[in-house]
Motif scaffolding. Structure first.
Motif, PDB file in Angstrom:
ATOM      1  N   ARG A  11      -4.307  10.062  -5.837  1.00  0.00           N
ATOM      2  CA  ARG A  11      -3.130   8.995  -5.965  1.00  0.00           C
ATOM      3  C   ARG A  11      -3.682   7.585  -6.175  1.00  0.00           C
ATOM      4  N   PHE A  12      -2.796   6.858  -6.257  1.00  0.00           N
ATOM      5  CA  PHE A  12      -2.955   5.395  -6.345  1.00  0.00           C
ATOM      6  C   PHE A  12      -2.240   4.824  -5.127  1.00  0.00           C
ATOM      7  N   LEU A  13      -2.812   3.710  -4.500  1.00  0.00           N
ATOM      8  CA  LEU A  13      -1.904   3.035  -3.531  1.00  0.00           C
ATOM      9  C   LEU A  13      -1.737   1.639  -4.291  1.00  0.00           C
ATOM     10  N   ARG A  48       0.685  -1.148   0.076  1.00  0.00           N
ATOM     11  CA  ARG A  48       0.048  -0.084   0.066  1.00  0.00           C
ATOM     12  C   ARG A  48       0.923   1.268  -0.064  1.00  0.00           C
ATOM     13  N   ALA A  50      -5.064   0.807  -6.275  1.00  0.00           N
ATOM     14  CA  ALA A  50      -6.338   1.317  -5.532  1.00  0.00           C
ATOM     15  C   ALA A  50      -6.518   2.932  -5.473  1.00  0.00           C
ATOM     16  N   PRO A  51      -7.566   3.542  -6.084  1.00  0.00           N
ATOM     17  CA  PRO A  51      -7.326   4.801  -5.732  1.00  0.00           C
ATOM     18  C   PRO A  51      -7.516   5.500  -4.424  1.00  0.00           C
ATOM     19  N   ASP A  52      -6.834   6.556  -4.224  1.00  0.00           N
ATOM     20  CA  ASP A  52      -6.637   7.137  -2.885  1.00  0.00           C
ATOM     21  C   ASP A  52      -6.567   8.345  -3.058  1.00  0.00           C
ATOM     22  N   GLY A  53      -7.898   9.202  -3.277  1.00  0.00           N
ATOM     23  CA  GLY A  53      -7.991  10.790  -3.616  1.00  0.00           C
ATOM     24  C   GLY A  53      -7.286  10.828  -4.940  1.00  0.00           C
ATOM     25  N   THR A 105       2.266   4.424  -2.553  1.00  0.00           N
ATOM     26  CA  THR A 105       2.066   5.442  -3.653  1.00  0.00           C
ATOM     27  C   THR A 105       3.354   5.343  -4.621  1.00  0.00           C
ATOM     28  N   THR A 159      -0.477  -2.426  -4.159  1.00  0.00           N
ATOM     29  CA  THR A 159      -0.317  -3.537  -3.389  1.00  0.00           C
ATOM     30  C   THR A 159       0.065  -4.812  -4.129  1.00  0.00           C
TER      31      THR A 159
END
Length: 129
Positions: free
Chosen positions: A70-72, A28, A65-68, A30, A74
């Protein structure tokens, strides 16, 4: 989609493996965080890391996975599954599927230290019933 225990079908390049190592160490992250871990050492830019991450997503090795804004990223495969699959491919391709031939080759080419030989002996004793 792969489970963490099964290897992916496509090969991972050496550069992609450097990114995977960072993600296996701490999932997880960026693209910027991955870059912090590898860019200076490898002489890469953030753009290079983003390209490698995109390839790994396409290969099914990692998720994004989208996070705002940015992407995380994994890992979708476990390190052990990847190493196991690559080891099997190496033995199959170069040694006719015989792991003993690989060990013999390493011993003959003096690639094994005394410590390596002791570890192999201990492992074999442990594996034998």
């Amino acid at each position: 989609m792969n489970t963490p225990e099964e290897p992916i079908g496509e090969r991972i390049t050496e550069a992609e493996l450097a990114v995977m190592d960072v993600l296996w160490e701490r999932p997880r992250q960026t693209a910027a965080e991955v870059c912090e871990a590898v860019c200076t050492r490898r002489g890469w830019s953030l753009a290079t890391v983003k390209t490698l991450l995109a390839r790994l997503v396409q290969k099914g090795a990692i998720s994004a996975a989208p996070d705002g804004r940015r992407f995380l990223y994994t890992p979708l495969i476990a390190r052990a599954a990847y190493v196991g699959g690559e080891s099997r491919r190496l033995v199959d391709r170069l040694f006719g599927g015989r792991a003993a031939s690989l060990v013999a080759h390493l011993a003959e080419s003096e690639a094994l230290s005394e410590d390596d030989l002791a570890e192999i002996e201990a492992l074999l004793k442990e594996l034998r019933p």
